[in-house]
Structure formats: C-alpha cells, structure tokens
Design a protein around this motif. Sequence first.
Motif, PDB file in Angstrom:
ATOM      1  N   ALA A 104       0.833  -1.205   0.000  1.00  9.49           N
ATOM      2  CA  ALA A 104       0.000   0.000   0.000  1.00  9.49           C
ATOM      3  C   ALA A 104       0.864   1.250   0.000  1.00  9.49           C
ATOM      4  O   ALA A 104       1.986   1.251   0.520  1.00  9.49           O
ATOM      5  CB  ALA A 104      -0.922   0.006   1.217  1.00  9.49           C
ATOM      6  N   GLU A 105       0.322   2.318  -0.566  1.00 12.25           N
ATOM      7  CA  GLU A 105       0.960   3.625  -0.488  1.00 12.25           C
ATOM      8  C   GLU A 105      -0.126   4.683  -0.391  1.00 12.25           C
ATOM      9  O   GLU A 105      -1.232   4.515  -0.921  1.00 12.25           O
ATOM     10  CB  GLU A 105       1.878   3.881  -1.687  1.00 12.25           C
ATOM     11  CG  GLU A 105       1.247   3.695  -3.042  1.00 12.25           C
ATOM     12  CD  GLU A 105       2.255   3.774  -4.181  1.00 12.25           C
ATOM     13  OE1 GLU A 105       3.406   3.339  -4.005  1.00 12.25           O
ATOM     14  OE2 GLU A 105       1.870   4.265  -5.266  1.00 12.25           O
ATOM     15  N   ALA A 106       0.179   5.753   0.324  1.00 15.12           N
ATOM     16  CA  ALA A 106      -0.776   6.828   0.551  1.00 15.12           C
ATOM     17  C   ALA A 106      -0.455   8.004  -0.359  1.00 15.12           C
ATOM     18  O   ALA A 106       0.715   8.353  -0.542  1.00 15.12           O
ATOM     19  CB  ALA A 106      -0.730   7.260   2.017  1.00 15.12           C
ATOM     20  N   GLU A 107      -1.497   8.613  -0.884  1.00 12.10           N
ATOM     21  CA  GLU A 107      -1.283   9.719  -1.819  1.00 12.10           C
ATOM     22  C   GLU A 107      -2.514  10.595  -1.915  1.00 12.10           C
ATOM     23  O   GLU A 107      -3.505  10.389  -1.198  1.00 12.10           O
ATOM     24  CB  GLU A 107      -0.880   9.193  -3.190  1.00 12.10           C
ATOM     25  CG  GLU A 107      -1.821   8.188  -3.818  1.00 12.10           C
ATOM     26  CD  GLU A 107      -1.151   7.475  -4.996  1.00 12.10           C
ATOM     27  OE1 GLU A 107      -1.209   8.023  -6.110  1.00 12.10           O
ATOM     28  OE2 GLU A 107      -0.591   6.388  -4.778  1.00 12.10           O
ATOM     29  N   LEU A 108      -2.450  11.558  -2.807  1.00 10.71           N
ATOM     30  CA  LEU A 108      -3.546  12.497  -3.024  1.00 10.71           C
ATOM     31  C   LEU A 108      -4.174  12.208  -4.380  1.00 10.71           C
ATOM     32  O   LEU A 108      -3.467  12.080  -5.390  1.00 10.71           O
ATOM     33  CB  LEU A 108      -3.008  13.929  -2.986  1.00 10.71           C
ATOM     34  CG  LEU A 108      -4.017  15.062  -2.761  1.00 10.71           C
ATOM     35  CD1 LEU A 108      -4.637  14.965  -1.372  1.00 10.71           C
ATOM     36  CD2 LEU A 108      -3.324  16.415  -2.933  1.00 10.71           C
ATOM     37  N   ALA A 129      -8.814  22.853 -13.263  1.00 12.39           N
ATOM     38  CA  ALA A 129      -9.658  21.808 -13.840  1.00 12.39           C
ATOM     39  C   ALA A 129     -10.106  20.774 -12.812  1.00 12.39           C
ATOM     40  O   ALA A 129     -10.874  19.861 -13.144  1.00 12.39           O
ATOM     41  CB  ALA A 129      -8.911  21.105 -14.965  1.00 12.39           C
ATOM     42  N   THR A 130      -9.645  20.904 -11.565  1.00 14.03           N
ATOM     43  CA  THR A 130      -9.922  19.907 -10.534  1.00 14.03           C
ATOM     44  C   THR A 130     -11.180  20.267  -9.748  1.00 14.03           C
ATOM     45  O   THR A 130     -11.333  21.389  -9.265  1.00 14.03           O
ATOM     46  CB  THR A 130      -8.725  19.797  -9.569  1.00 14.03           C
ATOM     47  OG1 THR A 130      -7.579  19.354 -10.305  1.00 14.03           O
ATOM     48  CG2 THR A 130      -9.008  18.802  -8.458  1.00 14.03           C
ATOM     49  N   ASP A 131     -12.077  19.306  -9.604  1.00 13.95           N
ATOM     50  CA  ASP A 131     -13.273  19.475  -8.787  1.00 13.95           C
ATOM     51  C   ASP A 131     -12.887  19.447  -7.311  1.00 13.95           C
ATOM     52  O   ASP A 131     -13.243  20.333  -6.538  1.00 13.95           O
ATOM     53  CB  ASP A 131     -14.269  18.366  -9.114  1.00 13.95           C
ATOM     54  CG  ASP A 131     -15.610  18.564  -8.426  1.00 13.95           C
ATOM     55  OD1 ASP A 131     -15.843  19.660  -7.877  1.00 13.95           O
ATOM     56  OD2 ASP A 131     -16.420  17.629  -8.421  1.00 13.95           O
ATOM     57  N   TYR A 132     -12.129  18.405  -6.925  1.00 13.34           N
ATOM     58  CA  TYR A 132     -11.653  18.308  -5.544  1.00 13.34           C
ATOM     59  C   TYR A 132     -10.493  17.334  -5.468  1.00 13.34           C
ATOM     60  O   TYR A 132     -10.251  16.547  -6.395  1.00 13.34           O
ATOM     61  CB  TYR A 132     -12.773  17.858  -4.598  1.00 13.34           C
ATOM     62  CG  TYR A 132     -13.355  16.494  -4.884  1.00 13.34           C
ATOM     63  CD1 TYR A 132     -12.798  15.326  -4.333  1.00 13.34           C
ATOM     64  CD2 TYR A 132     -14.478  16.349  -5.699  1.00 13.34           C
ATOM     65  CE1 TYR A 132     -13.342  14.079  -4.595  1.00 13.34           C
ATOM     66  CE2 TYR A 132     -15.027  15.103  -5.966  1.00 13.34           C
ATOM     67  CZ  TYR A 132     -14.459  13.970  -5.403  1.00 13.34           C
ATOM     68  OH  TYR A 132     -14.982  12.738  -5.672  1.00 13.34           O
ATOM     69  N   VAL A 133      -9.762  17.432  -4.365  1.00 14.99           N
ATOM     70  CA  VAL A 133      -8.731  16.458  -4.036  1.00 14.99           C
ATOM     71  C   VAL A 133      -9.197  15.671  -2.821  1.00 14.99           C
ATOM     72  O   VAL A 133      -9.977  16.171  -2.001  1.00 14.99           O
ATOM     73  CB  VAL A 133      -7.355  17.110  -3.777  1.00 14.99           C
ATOM     74  CG1 VAL A 133      -6.799  17.727  -5.049  1.00 14.99           C
ATOM     75  CG2 VAL A 133      -7.433  18.141  -2.654  1.00 14.99           C
ATOM     76  N   ALA A 134      -8.694  14.442  -2.693  1.00 16.14           N
ATOM     77  CA  ALA A 134      -9.073  13.578  -1.576  1.00 16.14           C
ATOM     78  C   ALA A 134      -7.886  12.700  -1.196  1.00 16.14           C
ATOM     79  O   ALA A 134      -7.093  12.310  -2.065  1.00 16.14           O
ATOM     80  CB  ALA A 134     -10.262  12.694  -1.963  1.00 16.14           C
ATOM     81  N   PRO A 135      -7.756  12.376   0.088  1.00 14.15           N
ATOM     82  CA  PRO A 135      -6.724  11.414   0.480  1.00 14.15           C
ATOM     83  C   PRO A 135      -7.108  10.035  -0.037  1.00 14.15           C
ATOM     84  O   PRO A 135      -8.305   9.708  -0.132  1.00 14.15           O
ATOM     85  CB  PRO A 135      -6.756  11.463   2.006  1.00 14.15           C
ATOM     86  CG  PRO A 135      -8.148  11.873   2.343  1.00 14.15           C
ATOM     87  CD  PRO A 135      -8.591  12.787   1.225  1.00 14.15           C
ATOM     88  N   CYS A 136      -6.131   9.246  -0.392  1.00 18.21           N
ATOM     89  CA  CYS A 136      -6.461   7.918  -0.905  1.00 18.21           C
ATOM     90  C   CYS A 136      -5.306   6.955  -0.651  1.00 18.21           C
ATOM     91  O   CYS A 136      -4.193   7.357  -0.317  1.00 18.21           O
ATOM     92  CB  CYS A 136      -6.806   7.962  -2.388  1.00 18.21           C
ATOM     93  SG  CYS A 136      -5.406   8.214  -3.480  1.00 18.21           S
ATOM     94  N   PHE A 137      -5.607   5.695  -0.802  1.00 16.42           N
ATOM     95  CA  PHE A 137      -4.595   4.648  -0.811  1.00 16.42           C
ATOM     96  C   PHE A 137      -4.602   3.980  -2.178  1.00 16.42           C
ATOM     97  O   PHE A 137      -5.667   3.659  -2.713  1.00 16.42           O
ATOM     98  CB  PHE A 137      -4.881   3.577   0.243  1.00 16.42           C
ATOM     99  CG  PHE A 137      -4.528   3.980   1.638  1.00 16.42           C
ATOM    100  CD1 PHE A 137      -3.212   3.926   2.086  1.00 16.42           C
ATOM    101  CD2 PHE A 137      -5.511   4.419   2.512  1.00 16.42           C
ATOM    102  CE1 PHE A 137      -2.887   4.299   3.374  1.00 16.42           C
ATOM    103  CE2 PHE A 137      -5.188   4.795   3.803  1.00 16.42           C
ATOM    104  CZ  PHE A 137      -3.867   4.733   4.238  1.00 16.42           C
ATOM    105  N   GLU A 138      -3.419   3.788  -2.723  1.00 18.60           N
ATOM    106  CA  GLU A 138      -3.285   2.882  -3.858  1.00 18.60           C
ATOM    107  C   GLU A 138      -2.662   1.594  -3.345  1.00 18.60           C
ATOM    108  O   GLU A 138      -1.650   1.624  -2.635  1.00 18.60           O
ATOM    109  CB  GLU A 138      -2.409   3.459  -4.964  1.00 18.60           C
ATOM    110  CG  GLU A 138      -2.352   2.512  -6.162  1.00 18.60           C
ATOM    111  CD  GLU A 138      -1.388   2.937  -7.251  1.00 18.60           C
ATOM    112  OE1 GLU A 138      -1.294   2.187  -8.243  1.00 18.60           O
ATOM    113  OE2 GLU A 138      -0.743   3.986  -7.107  1.00 18.60           O
ATOM    114  N   ILE A 139      -3.280   0.482  -3.683  1.00 18.91           N
ATOM    115  CA  ILE A 139      -2.726  -0.819  -3.347  1.00 18.91           C
ATOM    116  C   ILE A 139      -2.043  -1.320  -4.615  1.00 18.91           C
ATOM    117  O   ILE A 139      -2.696  -1.805  -5.541  1.00 18.91           O
ATOM    118  CB  ILE A 139      -3.812  -1.808  -2.878  1.00 18.91           C
ATOM    119  CG1 ILE A 139      -4.781  -1.123  -1.896  1.00 18.91           C
ATOM    120  CG2 ILE A 139      -3.161  -3.039  -2.277  1.00 18.91           C
ATOM    121  CD1 ILE A 139      -4.122  -0.464  -0.705  1.00 18.91           C
ATOM    122  N   VAL A 140      -0.736  -1.118  -4.670  1.00 19.04           N
ATOM    123  CA  VAL A 140      -0.002  -1.540  -5.862  1.00 19.04           C
ATOM    124  C   VAL A 140       0.188  -3.050  -5.817  1.00 19.04           C
ATOM    125  O   VAL A 140       0.211  -3.677  -4.753  1.00 19.04           O
ATOM    126  CB  VAL A 140       1.357  -0.817  -5.981  1.00 19.04           C
ATOM    127  CG1 VAL A 140       1.144   0.664  -6.225  1.00 19.04           C
ATOM    128  CG2 VAL A 140       2.218  -1.025  -4.738  1.00 19.04           C
TER     129      VAL A 140
END
Length: 265
Positions: A104-108, A129-140
Amino acid sequence: MDDNKIRQYGDELYDALVQRKTLAPLTEREPEITIDDAYRIQLRFIERRVDSGERIVGKKIGVTSKPIQDYLGVFQPDFGQLTSAMVYQEGDTVDLDGLIQPKAEAELAFVLKEDLQGPGLTAMDVIRATDYVAPCFEIVDSRIRDWKILIQDTIADNASCGVYVLGDCKADPRELDITLAGMVLEKNGELFSTGVGAAVQGSPANAVAWLANTLGELGIPFKAGEVILSGSQSNLVPIADGDELVCTVGGLGSCTVRFRGRSAV
C-alpha cells in the motif's frame, strides 16, 4: 518489438492477473525492450481488461517520490490506467484474495470537473480543472515475480496497478496548500511514515501536469470525472489480513482502509 510479441506479453500479463500468478521479468526475457515497447504492451493488457467488461475511470502516476524510487530501483515516473474493477470507497475492506503481492501507499487523488489536454499545461491549469482532491490509498500489485522490476517491467504491467481506495474527505485545491500539507500514515494504530506534497515532483499538481502533457502529446486527454492518482507520499507498506491503515492530510482529513484474506504471494 514486433506486434506479435507485444500481444503475447500483454496477454501473459492479463492471464497472470486473472490467475493470480507472477511472470519472470520482461527485461530478462527481452533485454532490448524499450519504454515505447512497454507502453504498447500496457495498452494490450488494458485492452484485454476492457474487453472483459471493465471501464477506464482514470489514470495513475507512479514512481514519483524518492523513497519509492529507491525501494524499487526505478528512477523516473511512469503512468497506468485505472479501471472500474480497481475502485474501493472509504469504509470498504480490500479483499487480498484477489491480489498477488500487494503493498500500500498513501497519496492524493485529483477528481476532475473539466477535460484537460496537454501539452503546454501547468500546475495551475490542473488546479483550475480539478473538482476536488481527496486522500487515498493505492494498493499496488505486481505481476512480475518478486517485484524484480525495471522501468520497462512496471510500465508494461500497467504501472503495477492493483486497486485504490478513495477517501470521503474532499477539498478544493485552490483553498488547500497541497504542496506543504503534511501526510501522516498509521498502520494498526502506530505511526508508519510521514510525508509532504512537495515530495512528489515538487507538488502533486506538478505530477498531474506532467502526465497531462505526456498524454497530450499522444492525443489522449483527461476527461471530466476521471480520478488521477498523483503519486505516493509514503513508503510502501506491507499489508496482511486484519491490517488497518489510516492516512491523514493536514487541512483535508483522513482515509481509512482495512484488509482481509490472503494474497497469492
């Protein structure tokens, strides 16, 4: 590399995904493979996924921060496609039974409200052009055995995409300093790592602009509604059954993910 080999390796990666198995590195089998070859293989891999009923829902940028580059031994960014089969939401539990050798890694994440097409775009164009940003995890997750990858291997393997978890917290990037906002990652209630937006090519928005311009040169736009994962701000996190991860971005909020099951490796 000829078209037959492109199809062969793209099909092998798709079969590895479905069968939850790994392959020997492509760079060992094809020492002369180029980055262009690798992206053509990725396109075949994604074509197979779309043919099976998945939809393209966004893009990801990989290998943007120094900790990830050092860990993988890959020293330039790459990109992959996000599909509808990869999507988890805040509060969902990720089933490891469907993955091979995940980390896992954490990103925006950036969610777009307008189409965006390079080249020539700046970070400010991305923000607008961005509606919003959110915290997220990518599971590589890698279909390449033991994560023994060079840049060509991970590109061909769709930038080692697994799944991703999009947090519920949202912010307007015009009102949040995404460059200086700190990120704290906790694993099972204990501090695992800290990061900051500036670790991602100076700003997550720079990374998104880089990808928009790179794809724009190929005639590929970002579409309104797409999710763009901007690159890890954390170290890679080993994960197993029962683990819980929380990433918190200063001024934005947190994203939580839990895991169950057992990956193939």
